[in-house]
Design a protein around this motif. Structure first.
Motif, PDB file in Angstrom:
ATOM      1  N   THR A  47      14.426  -2.403  -0.448  1.00  0.00           N
ATOM      2  CA  THR A  47      14.119  -1.152  -0.545  1.00  0.00           C
ATOM      3  C   THR A  47      13.382  -0.851  -1.771  1.00  0.00           C
ATOM      4  OG1 THR A  47      15.999  -0.359   0.777  1.00  0.00           O
ATOM      5  CG2 THR A  47      14.860   1.244  -0.859  1.00  0.00           C
ATOM      6  N   ASN A  51       9.630   0.568  -2.326  1.00  0.00           N
ATOM      7  CA  ASN A  51       9.581   1.673  -3.047  1.00  0.00           C
ATOM      8  C   ASN A  51       8.158   1.664  -4.113  1.00  0.00           C
ATOM      9  OD1 ASN A  51      11.315   3.361  -1.877  1.00  0.00           O
ATOM     10  ND2 ASN A  51      12.875   2.887  -3.551  1.00  0.00           N
ATOM     11  N   LEU A  56       6.441   4.794  -5.065  1.00  0.00           N
ATOM     12  CA  LEU A  56       7.582   5.810  -5.405  1.00  0.00           C
ATOM     13  C   LEU A  56       8.352   5.321  -6.644  1.00  0.00           C
ATOM     14  CD1 LEU A  56       9.227   6.360  -1.854  1.00  0.00           C
ATOM     15  CD2 LEU A  56       7.697   7.795  -3.088  1.00  0.00           C
ATOM     16  N   ASP A  57       8.240   4.175  -7.083  1.00  0.00           N
ATOM     17  CA  ASP A  57       9.061   3.557  -8.255  1.00  0.00           C
ATOM     18  C   ASP A  57       8.178   2.641  -8.964  1.00  0.00           C
ATOM     19  OD1 ASP A  57      10.986   3.321  -9.889  1.00  0.00           O
ATOM     20  OD2 ASP A  57      12.493   2.350  -8.272  1.00  0.00           O
ATOM     21  N   PHE A  89       5.127   7.184   5.381  1.00  0.00           N
ATOM     22  CA  PHE A  89       6.254   6.594   5.186  1.00  0.00           C
ATOM     23  C   PHE A  89       7.248   6.782   6.516  1.00  0.00           C
ATOM     24  CE2 PHE A  89       4.763   7.140   0.891  1.00  0.00           C
ATOM     25  CZ  PHE A  89       5.507   6.086   0.166  1.00  0.00           C
ATOM     26  N   PHE A  91      11.313   6.934   7.038  1.00  0.00           N
ATOM     27  CA  PHE A  91      12.549   6.831   6.511  1.00  0.00           C
ATOM     28  C   PHE A  91      13.672   6.413   7.440  1.00  0.00           C
ATOM     29  CE2 PHE A  91      10.052   9.713   4.053  1.00  0.00           C
ATOM     30  CZ  PHE A  91      10.082   9.238   2.727  1.00  0.00           C
ATOM     31  N   ASP A 168      11.298   2.227   6.047  1.00  0.00           N
ATOM     32  CA  ASP A 168      12.571   1.830   5.325  1.00  0.00           C
ATOM     33  C   ASP A 168      13.918   1.964   6.464  1.00  0.00           C
ATOM     34  OD1 ASP A 168      14.581   0.951   3.617  1.00  0.00           O
ATOM     35  OD2 ASP A 168      14.603   2.740   2.370  1.00  0.00           O
TER      36      ASP A 168
END
Lengths: 234, 405
Positions: A47, A51, A56-57, A89, A91, A168
């Motif tokens: 993950t 990300n 996102l990270d 995305f 989820f 994800d």
């Protein structure tokens, strides 16, 4: 054509207090039209990698290039705008907006993009048909099964015509039939419309469908297999 | 898009949003109604001060107001009243002889203020003639008659047609006295006034005190509208520079103070209510943000910018505040207007109200200007309440938020 290039990505959480190395020097390349699955045990860094690919990270070290653009160097605002245009995305827990109907959930992304009403309507109809939810288009998410909600999430991810979709654990909350159905739709979209899908999963059904399987353990790529062909370790 | 999404979002938990909207509505409603009620009380008190006790403007010799000195009279009151009567916006004028005196009955005596009035003129300036509860307002040709307050009658233990003795100082500073028959008993909303005021005919008091019949200690002036109180006072002040010209806010400073203080009380009152509501709204919206961490994370992930997230939470908070606030305003306004026509009769507290000069029959009153002011304050409260929860939403990390359970 290389769509994603991951160069020397490392990620350490709680760097100053209790450092945890989630990713350790990952190099990967994804090409346009791939149907790839990142697998590995819980806590292996799947993950975190997803990300970072999705902006996102931020990695502690290394770069992620999407279509040649180094997204790790973008500001927060630019990264958000980049995601809106280029990345879809899906989820694990669907994350649909409960107060909007199926149609509105899909249209919402295009509204964020500032698409014209005519363009939005035709694209929404097209996507609803592609995920087989024509009869549910005016239902709210609470009236849909888990599988149907995840199909809406896929349609929403496709709404902005992204360069690739990051999913994800998309089947983690679905029963076998719904999972099979969802995977069939995604596979069809991949084959017919050349949409790139990258999954993080430990679901055997996803691995079975994926044409490339990247195995991660302790933050490192330990295996990268293309069905019918074994990739040299990066 | 955000406008409609935010509106839909506030209805995802109908019960909670309804409770918040009701709380805001009741708070604002209570504020509006209480302001209207207090306004009504103050307005009534001012009307009593103007129409019953003082009138808009009074003219005296300088220093008379301090101790009602008998010798401080205006010798040519008749010509003064004629000039004043012709002034713009003056409705009517009445001259008075005023004596601080002792009044006695067969049972007891007490200190009072004796007003020698010309009933025909006085009826145009004050409405005391409408407050008669027994007898009449000088509707008799008999000499030496008096109209007294109900409270004074009770204190002196006298009734209609009984005699009272008025003792006063004459022009030669000798003590003089006369018997007056009670022909009327009045009752106003101010028991203090009722207990301390005696009305007799101007001519009778002149005879008793040795005045010529052209003098007056006081000239009371009623205007067309209270709005002219200050400009007419200024004009008369210039015209009669040697005299003391005062309007009702100077003559009854506590009533004047009520008017100015009322505006401040209103604002403080509403601020306190809105501040309490503000914390309630912040608490609710923080819960909303906490419950929607995953969804907000998803919105950030799919490309909704932070300013848009901020704006969406702001809008939701403002919608809640404004919906409740506007409902409260409308309800408060409608009820106040309705009660402003029919009145609220707090008869069971009549004694208490009258002892401090207020009527127990209250007509709530609220102006559109006050309603607009409260509406603006409600909107500001909504915006202020929204800021913290919206900032809280901004601090979410999309990567973590999307995986929150």
């Amino acid at each position: 054509m290389n769509i994603i290039e991951i160069k020397g990505i490392s990620k350490t959480y709680d760097k100053d207090t209790m450092p945890v190395q989630a990713l350790n020097g990952i190099d990967l390349v994804f090409q346009d039209g791939e149907f790839a699955s990142i697998v590995g045990p819980s806590g292996s860094g799947k993950t975190t990698l997803l990300n970072i690919i999705g902006g996102l990270d931020d990695p502690t070290e290394g770069n992620v290039l999407i279509d040649g653009i180094n997204i790790t160097s973008l500001s927060g605002h630019s990264k958000t705008a980049f995601r809106l245009k280029n990345i879809g995305f899906v989820f694990q827990s669907f994350n649909l907006i409960p107060v909007l109907t199926v149609r509105e959930n899909i249209e919402f992304i295009m509204q964020l993009q500032g698409a014209s009403k005519q363009g939005r309507l035709s694209r929404t109809d097209e996507l609803i048909e592609a995920v087989g939810l024509v009869d549910k288009k005016n239902c709210r998410p609470n009236k849909l099964s888990g599988g149907q909600q995840q199909r809406v999430a896929v349609a929403r991810a496709l709404a902005s015509k992204p360069k690739f979709i990051l999913a994800d654990e998309p089947t983690a909350n679905l029963d076998s039939k719904s999972a099979e159905n969802l995977l069939d739709i995604m596979e069809k979209l991949n084959k017919e419309e050349n949409i790139t899908f990258i999954f993080s999963t430990h679901d055997a059904r996803v691995m079975k469908k994926a044409r490339r399987i990247i195995t991660i353990e302790d933050g490192k790529v330990i295996d990268d297999v293309i069905k019918d062909k074994i990739m040299p370790e990066s | 898009m955000l406008w409609s999404l935010s509106w839909k979002n506030i209805w995802r938990n109908k019960l909670r949003s309804t409770v918040v909207i009701m709380a805001v509505m009741l708070g604002v409603f209570a504020g509006v109604f209480l302001i209207a009620f207090m306004n009504g009380m103050v307005e009534d008190r001012i009307q009593t001060v103007i129409k019953t006790e003082i009138s808009h403007i009074q003219i005296h010799q300088p220093g008379f107001g301090e101790n009602n000195d008998f010798s401080l009279f205006m010798p040519d009151a008749d010509s003064l009243t004629q000039i004043i009567d012709k002034t713009n916006h003056v409705s009517s004028v009445s001259k008075r002889v005023v004596i601080s005196s002792l009044v006695a009955s067969a049972e007891t005596n007490t200190g009072v203020k004796i007003l020698g009035v010309v009933p025909e003129d006085e009826m145009k300036v004050t409405n005391l003639s409408t407050k008669i509860i027994e007898g009449s307002y000088f509707a008799t040709d008999r000499k030496n008659v008096a109209v007294i307050g109900k409270k004074l009658a009770e204190k002196l233990k006298v009734t209609l047609n009984k005699k009272i003795i008025i003792t006063a100082q004459d022009v030669n500073k000798n003590i003089t006295g006369g018997a007056f028959r009670i022909v009327g008993i009045f009752e106003t909303d101010n028991y203090m006034y009722d207990e301390l005021t005696v009305f007799v005919r101007y001519h009778d008091l002149c005879v008793l005190t040795g005045l010529q019949g052209t003098e007056a200690h006081e000239i009371a002036v009623l205007l067309d509208d209270n709005a002219y109180s200050e400009p007419v006072k200024q004009k008369l002040g210039k015209d009669f520079a040697r005299l003391d010209v005062q309007n009702w806010t100077e003559l009854s400073p506590e009533a004047g103070y009520l008017v100015s203080a009322m505006d401040q009380y209103m604002i403080i009152f509403i601020i306190v209510i809105l501040l309490a509501l503000c914390f309630g709204i912040i608490n609710t919206m923080l819960m909303v943000v906490l419950e929607r961490v995953k969804e907000l994370g998803m919105l950030m992930a799919v490309g909704m910018s932070k300013p848009m997230i901020f704006f969406m939470i702001m809008l939701e908070t403002i919608y809640l505040s404004i919906t409740g606030g506007m409902l409260g305003l409308v309800l408060g306004y409608l009820l106040s207007n309705h009660l402003g026509i029919v009145g609220v009769d707090l008869y069971f507290w009549k004694e208490a109200y009258a002892s401090v000069g207020y009527s127990s029959l209250i007509f709530p009153k609220i102006g559109l200007q006050t309603i607009i002011l409260i509406a603006i304050m409600v909107i500001i409260t909504g915006i202020v309440s929204a800021i913290y929860p919206a900032f809280k939403a901004l601090k979410l990390n999309p990567a973590e938020a999307t995986r929150t359970d």
